[in-house]
Design an enzyme around this catalytic site. Structure first.
Site, PDB file in Angstrom:
ATOM      1  CE  LYS A  22       3.671 -41.166  60.675  1.00 56.02           C
ATOM      2  NZ  LYS A  22       5.134 -41.067  60.705  1.00 56.02           N
ATOM      3  CG  ASN A  23       5.733 -44.639  58.947  1.00 54.29           C
ATOM      4  OD1 ASN A  23       5.653 -43.423  59.128  1.00 54.29           O
ATOM      5  ND2 ASN A  23       5.780 -45.506  59.949  1.00 54.29           N
ATOM      6  CB  CYS A 116       7.311 -39.227  68.122  1.00 56.60           C
ATOM      7  SG  CYS A 116       5.759 -38.690  67.403  1.00 56.60           S
ATOM      8  NE  ARG A 121      12.403 -42.239  66.354  1.00 61.15           N
ATOM      9  CZ  ARG A 121      11.284 -42.014  65.683  1.00 61.15           C
ATOM     10  NH1 ARG A 121      10.495 -41.043  66.035  1.00 61.15           N
ATOM     11  NH2 ARG A 121      10.950 -42.757  64.648  1.00 61.15           N
ATOM     12  CG  ASP A 304       4.789 -47.012  64.355  1.00 62.24           C
ATOM     13  OD1 ASP A 304       5.610 -46.722  65.232  1.00 62.24           O
ATOM     14  OD2 ASP A 304       4.930 -46.682  63.161  1.00 62.24           O
ATOM     15  NE  ARG A 396       4.832 -35.522  63.846  1.00 66.91           N
ATOM     16  CZ  ARG A 396       6.031 -35.869  64.214  1.00 66.91           C
ATOM     17  NH1 ARG A 396       6.440 -35.589  65.418  1.00 66.91           N
ATOM     18  NH2 ARG A 396       6.837 -36.491  63.405  1.00 66.91           N
TER      19      ARG A 396
HETATM   20  C1  UD1 Z   1      10.338 -46.086  61.320  1.00 65.88           C
HETATM   21  C2  UD1 Z   1       8.912 -45.566  61.331  1.00 65.88           C
HETATM   22  C3  UD1 Z   1       8.347 -45.583  62.739  1.00 65.88           C
HETATM   23  C4  UD1 Z   1       8.469 -46.996  63.318  1.00 65.88           C
HETATM   24  C5  UD1 Z   1       9.896 -47.513  63.197  1.00 65.88           C
HETATM   25  C6  UD1 Z   1      10.036 -48.969  63.613  1.00 65.88           C
HETATM   26  C7  UD1 Z   1       8.888 -43.973  59.525  1.00 65.88           C
HETATM   27  C8  UD1 Z   1       8.762 -42.563  59.105  1.00 65.88           C
HETATM   28  N1  UD1 Z   1       8.914 -44.199  60.835  1.00 65.88           N
HETATM   29  O1  UD1 Z   1      11.114 -45.207  62.135  1.00 65.88           O
HETATM   30  O2  UD1 Z   1       6.994 -45.194  62.670  1.00 65.88           O
HETATM   31  O3  UD1 Z   1       8.100 -46.959  64.674  1.00 65.88           O
HETATM   32  O4  UD1 Z   1      10.355 -47.417  61.840  1.00 65.88           O
HETATM   33  O5  UD1 Z   1       9.195 -49.764  62.875  1.00 65.88           O
HETATM   34  O6  UD1 Z   1       8.921 -44.869  58.706  1.00 65.88           O
HETATM   35  N2  UD1 Z   1      18.354 -47.260  65.522  1.00 65.88           N
HETATM   36  C9  UD1 Z   1      19.684 -47.109  65.876  1.00 65.88           C
HETATM   37  N3  UD1 Z   1      20.497 -46.441  65.005  1.00 65.88           N
HETATM   38  C10 UD1 Z   1      20.062 -45.930  63.824  1.00 65.88           C
HETATM   39  C11 UD1 Z   1      18.694 -46.093  63.481  1.00 65.88           C
HETATM   40  C12 UD1 Z   1      17.874 -46.767  64.357  1.00 65.88           C
HETATM   41  O7  UD1 Z   1      20.119 -47.550  66.922  1.00 65.88           O
HETATM   42  O8  UD1 Z   1      20.866 -45.333  63.084  1.00 65.88           O
HETATM   43  C13 UD1 Z   1      17.445 -47.966  66.457  1.00 65.88           C
HETATM   44  C14 UD1 Z   1      16.357 -47.028  66.991  1.00 65.88           C
HETATM   45  O9  UD1 Z   1      16.808 -46.311  68.113  1.00 65.88           O
HETATM   46  C15 UD1 Z   1      15.265 -48.009  67.341  1.00 65.88           C
HETATM   47  C16 UD1 Z   1      15.404 -49.083  66.256  1.00 65.88           C
HETATM   48  O10 UD1 Z   1      16.722 -48.947  65.727  1.00 65.88           O
HETATM   49  O11 UD1 Z   1      15.495 -48.580  68.588  1.00 65.88           O
HETATM   50  C17 UD1 Z   1      14.399 -48.985  65.146  1.00 65.88           C
HETATM   51  O12 UD1 Z   1      14.491 -47.733  64.509  1.00 65.88           O
HETATM   52  P1  UD1 Z   1      14.185 -47.543  62.956  1.00 65.88           P
HETATM   53  O13 UD1 Z   1      13.719 -48.838  62.371  1.00 65.88           O
HETATM   54  O14 UD1 Z   1      15.338 -46.872  62.324  1.00 65.88           O
HETATM   55  O15 UD1 Z   1      12.956 -46.550  63.006  1.00 65.88           O
HETATM   56  P2  UD1 Z   1      12.690 -45.268  62.109  1.00 65.88           P
HETATM   57  O16 UD1 Z   1      13.145 -45.522  60.715  1.00 65.88           O
HETATM   58  O17 UD1 Z   1      13.159 -44.069  62.822  1.00 65.88           O
END
Ligand code: UD1
Length: 415
Positions: A22-23, A116, A121, A304, A396
């Site tokens: 998925k990711n 989710c 986020r 995850d 999902r």
């Molecule tokens: C992706 C994955 C999700 C997984 C996560 C961490 C997809 C579609 N989803 O989510 O399943 O759980 O990686 O491995 O690939 N953060 C900030 N600012 C930002 C972006 C992130 O502070 O602009 C923080 C988030 O709040 C969180 C951490 O960074 O605490 C990790 O988030 P991130 O790696 O960005 O996760 P996603 O890309 O949303």
């Protein structure tokens, strides 16, 4: 919303195929619009989130054909650069379109993404990265308008190795003029898959899978066919499903190099796991041993899998400690497991799980995608019947999880 009914206590046995990731699929689908042409994707999981990505692609003007796990995207005649708000709210990954649309059109309009509810986020790292590369970002009443007069190649240092921010910057820089370097980049296998896809499409990206990625901008891309990597979280979910039931299964079409942290933890808890090319064999003991788990960015233990291993350890022998280091709100499933008799206490980012011999079927609610999957894991071993409501969350991200579990002998039905 529909429910799953699970009659617990069946030892899992047999073999199944793991679906595409998925990711990895979501950013790759978004990346397809960088090329004014045809992208053929294979092994795309048939789940709600990939269907939503198709809706967004169509809303931008792409022609998309889907046949089971094959998706063909024709992005020759895209006309729009605004992602509709209702689609944006459906899923977190919609934000990945920002980098791709900006890369193609030099402007993009979108709003804060949904997804989710597992923590705040934010998308500040995505937007800071864009700005560093010359994008003007204007935020107005929740709408984000980005425009790029002149791409400025630069070094983008991420404060945290965010998966989404790394992907968005890669997408923006692919057609950029000059060399962009991402320092403290996320190293997740899905980033590597995105880079492999983009490079096959004619991009020039080096270092994906390490914490320094170099994107050497190219002027033009080409049509591409690509096979999406296997889903490492689905693989881990079925390993845990086997482990909690004391089962013995073979998982096929996996990528074993991606799941070491999960394999290591399950071995520590007493499972025998053998790796054979793209197959995994697991034999679980009658009762698992308690273990401690800390989630970390890749190559650490994936966040995850936190709820899924958490549910698995509810019936282990001894006390396990789980620390969630990535998302602050990822313990919601624990309230539901408590309804099943699990002995878990949380304090901040830590959960203490006292393994008990039995947990009991109950009516529980999926709170998010992986939290929902953790309730299935618990239901497989619970005495009596478990009814899981709100399973749309689970749908999902898992392709026919009920069917695959049935193949392994579980009694799980859609209600
Ligand atoms: C992706 C994955 C999700 C997984 C996560 C961490 C997809 C579609 N989803 O989510 O399943 O759980 O990686 O491995 O690939 N953060 C900030 N600012 C930002 C972006 C992130 O502070 O602009 C923080 C988030 O709040 C969180 C951490 O960074 O605490 C990790 O988030 P991130 O790696 O960005 O996760 P996603 O890309 O949303």
């Amino acid at each position: 919303m529909s429910s799953y009914i699970i009659e617990g206590g069946k030892r899992l046995n047999g073999e199944i195929d793991i679906s595409g990731s998925k990711n990895a699929s979501l950013p790759i689908m978004a990346a397809s619009i960088l090329n004014k042409g045809i992208t053929k994707l294979y092994n795309v999981p048939d789940i709600h989130d990939t269907k939503m990505m198709i809706e967004i692609l169509k809303s931008l003007g792409c022609k998309v054909k889907k046949n089971k796990n094959k998706v063909v995207i024709d992005s020759k005649n895209i006309t729009k650069y605004e992602i509709p708000e209702n689609l944006m709210h459906q899923m977190r990954s919609s934000v990945i379109f920002a980098g791709a649309i900006l890369g193609r059109y030099k402007k993009a309009i979108f709003s804060y993404p949904g997804g989710c509810d597992i923590g705040a986020r934010p998308i500040d790292l995505h937007l800071k990265g864009f700005e560093k590369l010359g994008v003007n970002v204007n935020q107005n009443y929740g709408k984000i308008e980005c425009s790029l007069d002149r791409f400025t190649p630069n070094e983008v240092n991420l404060d945290f190795p965010s998966v989404g921010a790394t992907e968005n910057i890669m997408l923006l820089a692919t057609l950029g003029n000059g060399i962009t370097t991402i320092v403290n980049a996320a190293m997740e296998p899905e980033i590597e898959d995105l880079a492999l896809f983009l490079n096959k499409m004619g991009a020039n990206i080096k270092g994906a899978g390490t914490n320094i990625i170099k994107i050497i901008g190219v002027r033009k891309l080409n049509d591409v066919s690509y096979n999406i990597m296997p889903d490492r979280i689905e693989t881990g979910t079925f390993l845990c499903a086997t482990a909690i039931t004391g089962g013995e299964t073979i998982l096929k079409k996996v990528n074993n190099s991606h799941i070491n942290p999960i394999i290591e933890k399950l071995r520590e808890s007493g499972c025998i796991i053998e790796i054979n090319n793209n197959e995994l064999y697991i034999k679980a003991p009658k009762r698992l041993k308690a273990i401690d788990v800390k989630t970390m960015p890749y190559p650490g233990f994936p966040t995850d899998m936190q709820s899924i291993i958490g549910a698995t350890l509810c019936v282990a022998n001894g006390t396990s400690i789980i620390t969630e280091n990535i998302f602050e709100n990822r313990f919601k499933y624990i309230n539901e497991l408590q309804k099943m008799g699990a002995k878990i206490k949380t304090e901040g980012r830590t959960a203490v799980i006292k393994g008990c011999r039995k947990i009991y079927g109950a009516q529980v609610n999926a709170t998010d995608l992986r939290g929902g999957a953790s309730l299935i894991i618990a239901g497989l071993i619970a005495k009596g019947i478990t009814k899981i409501n709100n399973i749309d969350y689970i749908l999902r991200g898992y392709e026919r999880i009920d069917r695959k579990l049935q193949i392994l002998g579980a009694k799980i039905y859609l209600a």
